[in-house]
Design a protein around this motif. Structure first.
Motif: not given
Ligand code: 5HY
Length: 254
Positions: A23-24, A27-31
């Protein structure tokens, strides 16, 4: 985008750590969906463990296909079941060893792999050969730390790993380090700060490679070797895996 990061061993604390690292890196938008199979070895430190981890891994791929997952990371340095997983998946699948070795080859001339037990070094060499990375692999070293020791606070594992990495840079002629276990993912930044060289964790590398492949609209080729497996009966304990659709298996996921 949904990426399924699969820890093929069954140790939940390691899965959670792997998920946090993925998660770190994402990118934003990736689950990131971090999972481990309910069945299989608590850790993977031998060919036997690896073989018994593959059915559970493939279950996670099969359910991921139902869930509309865009790509997969196999978060174990032996890259267990990688090609079988690619046969089941539409999207891209990477193993952390292949991901880390390729990324290391882009930021240095020769890398040292630092892994857990000495008995797993042969597999790392085998993968370097199989991936065409042997010319970049200066050495494979083991800290003689069991995988699950990485989960134990106060085990001294981090210090032993840093020391082995230091020896690698001093003796192997390498300029980068590849961490040889998914359970080391949380140590990557610390080791890089201590040593002042690129240290590559395959969980982060694999996550970002999958993001890039999906953004390039590249899935696994279904022309030839990685096409869906041929339908045939599976019997006994593996009857759930009868293709074309492992029904009992998929019903479990529903
Ligand atoms: C891993 N085993 O990344 C490998 C590391 C190893 O359970 N997760 C495991 O030593 O091959």
């Amino acid at each position: 985008m949904r990426i399924k990061v699969i820890n093929p061993n069954t140790t939940r604390s390691m899965t959670e750590k792997i998920g946090e690292c993925a998660r770190s890196a994402a990118r934003p938008g990736t689950t990131i969906v971090a999972v481990n199979p309910a069945m299989g070895p608590a850790s993977i430190e031998s060919h036997y463990d690896e073989a018994l981890a593959v059915p559970g891994l493939l279950q996670e791929i099969a359910t991921g296909e139902l869930e509309g997952v865009d790509g997969y990371v196999i978060a174990c340095f032996g890259d267990p079941g990688l090609q079988a997983a690619r046969e089941l998946a539409r999207g891209p699948v990477v193993g952390i060893a292949q991901a880390a070795m390729h990324v290391a080859s882009l930021v240095g001339t020769r890398f040292s792999v630092v892994t857990t037990l000495g008995r797993t070094m042969g597999q790392a060499w085998h993968l370097a050969e199989a991936y065409g990375m042997k010319r970049f692999c200066a050495n494979v070293r083991a800290c003689e730390i069991a995988v699950l020791e990485l989960e134990k606070p106060g085990s001294g594992a981090r210090e032993r790993i840093v020391e082995e990495c230091r020896r690698a840079l001093a003796e192997d002629g390498s300029d980068t380090i590849v961490l040889g276990c998914a359970g080391m993912a949380d140590l990557c930044q610390h080791i890089s700060q201590q040593l002042g060289v690129p240290v590559i964790d395959g969980v982060a590398a694999g996550t970002q490679l999958i993001e890039s492949l999906v953004n390039l609209r590249l899935g696994t080729s279904k022309h030839g070797e990685l096409a869906a497996p041929l339908a045939k009966p599976m019997t006994g304990l593996l009857s759930d895996f009868t293709l074309p659709a492992p029904k009992a298996l998929l019903q479990r996921a529903a």
